[in-house]
Scaffold this active site. Sequence first.
Site, PDB file in Angstrom:
ATOM      1  CE1 TYR A  43      -3.872   2.342   0.714  1.00  0.00           C
ATOM      2  CE2 TYR A  43      -2.249   3.441   2.108  1.00  0.00           C
ATOM      3  CZ  TYR A  43      -3.464   3.453   1.447  1.00  0.00           C
ATOM      4  OH  TYR A  43      -4.263   4.566   1.510  1.00  0.00           O
ATOM      5  CG  ASP A  44       3.397   2.375   3.369  1.00  0.00           C
ATOM      6  OD1 ASP A  44       2.278   2.913   3.486  1.00  0.00           O
ATOM      7  OD2 ASP A  44       4.101   2.020   4.331  1.00  0.00           O
ATOM      8  CG  LEU A  90     -33.332  15.078  17.061  1.00  0.00           C
ATOM      9  CD1 LEU A  90     -32.726  13.688  17.142  1.00  0.00           C
ATOM     10  CD2 LEU A  90     -34.449  15.098  16.028  1.00  0.00           C
ATOM     11  CD  GLU A 119     -31.902   6.964  11.106  1.00  0.00           C
ATOM     12  OE1 GLU A 119     -30.939   7.700  11.360  1.00  0.00           O
ATOM     13  OE2 GLU A 119     -32.796   7.244  10.293  1.00  0.00           O
ATOM     14  CE  LYS A 121     -29.891  12.244  20.144  1.00  0.00           C
ATOM     15  NZ  LYS A 121     -28.607  12.622  20.722  1.00  0.00           N
ATOM     16  CG  ASP A 123     -23.110  11.114  23.012  1.00  0.00           C
ATOM     17  OD1 ASP A 123     -23.620  12.191  22.641  1.00  0.00           O
ATOM     18  OD2 ASP A 123     -22.693  10.916  24.162  1.00  0.00           O
ATOM     19  CE1 TYR A 230     -28.391  13.202  11.257  1.00  0.00           C
ATOM     20  CE2 TYR A 230     -26.761  11.787  12.296  1.00  0.00           C
ATOM     21  CZ  TYR A 230     -27.369  13.014  12.172  1.00  0.00           C
ATOM     22  OH  TYR A 230     -26.960  14.042  12.969  1.00  0.00           O
ATOM     23  CE  LYS A 293     -33.490  10.435  11.877  1.00  0.00           C
ATOM     24  NZ  LYS A 293     -32.291  10.404  11.037  1.00  0.00           N
ATOM     25  CE  LYS A 317     -30.756  11.942  25.656  1.00  0.00           C
ATOM     26  NZ  LYS A 317     -29.766  12.796  25.066  1.00  0.00           N
ATOM     27  CB  CYS A 411      -5.486  24.130  55.784  1.00  0.00           C
ATOM     28  SG  CYS A 411      -5.064  24.352  54.056  1.00  0.00           S
ATOM     29  CB  CYS A 414      -1.230  26.409  55.101  1.00  0.00           C
ATOM     30  SG  CYS A 414      -2.870  26.816  55.704  1.00  0.00           S
ATOM     31  CB  CYS A 429      -7.945  26.922  54.682  1.00  0.00           C
ATOM     32  SG  CYS A 429      -6.356  27.708  55.031  1.00  0.00           S
ATOM     33  CB  CYS A 434      -3.450  29.029  52.775  1.00  0.00           C
ATOM     34  SG  CYS A 434      -3.643  27.375  52.107  1.00  0.00           S
TER      35      CYS A 434
HETATM   36  S1  IVH Z   1     -31.714  13.200  12.731  1.00  0.00           S
HETATM   37  C1  IVH Z   1     -33.416  17.812  12.460  1.00  0.00           C
HETATM   38  N1  IVH Z   1     -30.509  10.940  13.238  1.00  0.00           N
HETATM   39  O1  IVH Z   1     -28.623  14.004  17.724  1.00  0.00           O
HETATM   40  C2  IVH Z   1     -32.489  16.951  13.224  1.00  0.00           C
HETATM   41  N2  IVH Z   1     -29.831  12.859  14.457  1.00  0.00           N
HETATM   42  O2  IVH Z   1     -29.817  15.396  19.976  1.00  0.00           O
HETATM   43  C3  IVH Z   1     -32.262  15.690  12.475  1.00  0.00           C
HETATM   44  N3  IVH Z   1     -28.003  12.453  16.020  1.00  0.00           N
HETATM   45  O3  IVH Z   1     -28.668  17.192  16.254  1.00  0.00           O
HETATM   46  C4  IVH Z   1     -31.381  14.814  13.240  1.00  0.00           C
HETATM   47  N4  IVH Z   1     -27.765  10.302  15.568  1.00  0.00           N
HETATM   48  O4  IVH Z   1     -26.672  15.633  15.742  1.00  0.00           O
HETATM   49  C5  IVH Z   1     -30.593  12.248  13.539  1.00  0.00           C
HETATM   50  N5  IVH Z   1     -29.537   8.874  13.528  1.00  0.00           N
HETATM   51  C6  IVH Z   1     -29.604  10.164  13.837  1.00  0.00           C
HETATM   52  C7  IVH Z   1     -28.764  10.768  14.794  1.00  0.00           C
HETATM   53  C8  IVH Z   1     -28.919  12.124  15.088  1.00  0.00           C
HETATM   54  C9  IVH Z   1     -27.324  11.328  16.292  1.00  0.00           C
HETATM   55  C10 IVH Z   1     -27.742  13.757  16.657  1.00  0.00           C
HETATM   56  C11 IVH Z   1     -27.903  14.953  15.743  1.00  0.00           C
HETATM   57  C12 IVH Z   1     -28.932  15.825  16.409  1.00  0.00           C
HETATM   58  C13 IVH Z   1     -28.788  15.377  17.828  1.00  0.00           C
HETATM   59  C14 IVH Z   1     -30.014  15.739  18.639  1.00  0.00           C
END
Ligand code: IVH
Length: 674
Positions: A43-44, A90, A119, A121, A123, A230, A293, A317, A411, A414, A429, A434
């Site tokens: 690859y290199d 959201l 989907e 979510k 973080d 997404y 959604k 959540k 403390c 001191c 303290c 101190c």
């Molecule tokens: S849809 C109009 N889908 O969660 C907003 N958001 O807490 C459409 N996020 O701002 C967002 N996974 O940054 C969507 N599968 C997913 C997501 C997702 C993570 C984030 C996104 C959003 C935040 C809200």
Amino acid sequence: MGSERKVDIEKVKEELEKLREEIRKHDYLYYVKGEPIISDYEYDQLYRRLLELEKQYPELVTPDSPSQRVGGAPLEGFETVPHNPPMLSLDNAYDEEEVKAWETRIRKALGRKVEFMAEAKIDGVAISLEYEDGLFVRGSTRGDGYTGDDITANLKTIRDIPLRLNNAPRGHLEVRGEVYMTREDLSRLNKKREAEGQPLFANPRNAAAGTLKLLDPKEVAKRHLHAWLYYIITKIPGIDTQEKALEALEKWGFQVNPQRRLCRNLDELFKFYREVEASRENLPYNIDGLVVKVNDLKAQEILGATAKAPRWAIAFKFKAEQATTVVESLEWSVGRAGSITPVANLRPVLLAGTTVKRAGLFNPERVAELDVREGDTVIVEKAGDIIPYIREVNYALRPPGTKPAKPPTKCPACGSPLVKEEGIVGLFCRNWECPVQVRGRLELWASRGAMDIEGLGEKVAAVLYREIGVRDPGDLYFLKPGCLAHLRGFGELSESNLLKAIEKSKDRGLSRVLYGLGIPNVGSETAALLASHFGSIDKLMAASKDEIDEIPGIGEKVAHEVYNFFRRKEVKNLIAKLKKAGVKMEEVAREVVGPWTGLTFVITGTLPSMSREEAHEAIRARGGKPMDSVSSKTSYLVVGENPGSKLAKAEKLGIKIITAAQFEAMLAETPPAK
Ligand code: IVH
């Protein structure tokens, strides 16, 4: 001659195209599939040949060449990018009931039942990507939802983001998604940072956000970010459901979250939720719920959005993550203002993606209330996945022979006897000299929000304390040329720079002086209130406790602290020195009436898109009052990254808590007063 060169170029072009094709294929197999079919060496060789040719023929470098991922030159700053439609956040649902209520609202609005795409979510950090005729042209952060930063160069380093799409539609295409970091990459990064003495990232989200804000794309390239897409913003004929949108994204070459399911009804949705929740720990990255959604894009359009969030989606959540561990020891340290802070050292435990070794216990009263002891088994939790705190003690598992934790009587820095003051939580303290407090006082005085003395940080403060006997900020203004130059780490130039910076700080005004003094519970906002109310340090020092208490936005406790502070002989002495040195201690008043008049805001932690000062300014510009501490009068607590004890206090008082994103959405909705 000319024609020879032309032939040459055509050949080179051909070879370059082949090389790029080849490298793209292997990138995909390696990074995406995880199944390389050639050795790293092979690859290199390919990659080197590409770089060699591109160096020789810079005019043939294309923006989608794999070489463009390594990161270009560092940037000065970021351009801004408008978001149309805005990048909303959201609404959240924390249990099935709340999801049902949301579904009912939708059914009523549409007059029919709908299917849902659910989907995981992730973080991470929201991004927007733009393509022209299938070529990646621009990528940006969410920013305040209406404008973000142009981080194209940084995003190009992310392998999951195709620089060129497969069979994508012609013309303009905008897609949105999330950049994230795996837990493993985070811990690798944190280990490196620890070794280098840099502050650690509290969680993968902060790390991803921090990385995308780096001005040097080469650094970004080293951090191995990932991305999931997404959301297709551009209308594409034939794509009429979210399910088809995700399939199209995948086909074009994006990474799409594999944890997704089309659910025909709520039962299917709840089943999927439980499955994903059960599997979350095994995933290499953090997820904090599902995004549910409405699948039909027409229905989405009919439902529309509020100023803050779409009505067609909800974040369902997961419960806060908890972990059980053992308290190995309790530690008592002394803070800058002399308060004694207990910390529990924990047997390391994995919690929401990071290893937790310590949990804050805020004050001795909290330790007594929980009756937490060394050897205790405890449940630690992260508030919004941010700072760990001890939720509860499992008394049944307490080993025999333990005794209630005893706060120190002296403390730890001191050795002075600690004092408890009427009406104030905590143990203090009160030794003015101190060492921890003197150094802290100097650092605070010199900090940006206070007198802004460049070059006076932790190290210099320690030297000034130890070597020259500086005991308070007043002493700084009487340093003579020549007193520092002979010290290790100093030279004539650094001495003269420091003395100049100290001199320059004399004109910052009363509010910054008051903040810099480090009066307990007086941050920059309370300082600004006091300064604009009294106008001069003399008037403030002459005021009675009641007069201070009467100022709107200042509570009894703070009034008590302020009043007592100025009764101390060391403080009177300090103020006299500052006066003699010619430090300006007057202020002019100002007030704005606007949409937020009557509302008070407290911020805890760091906000991702603006400094504390900027946020305060934005609140004031709308007539609101930024405050430093939470009280029953607080309207909102805004929670940023790494929040402090204010969060727990606000929860206790039932104050409305909003995230940084919600705060930004509120700012976007509410223009400043004229
Ligand atoms: S849809 C109009 N889908 O969660 C907003 N958001 O807490 C459409 N996020 O701002 C967002 N996974 O940054 C969507 N599968 C997913 C997501 C997702 C993570 C984030 C996104 C959003 C935040 C809200």
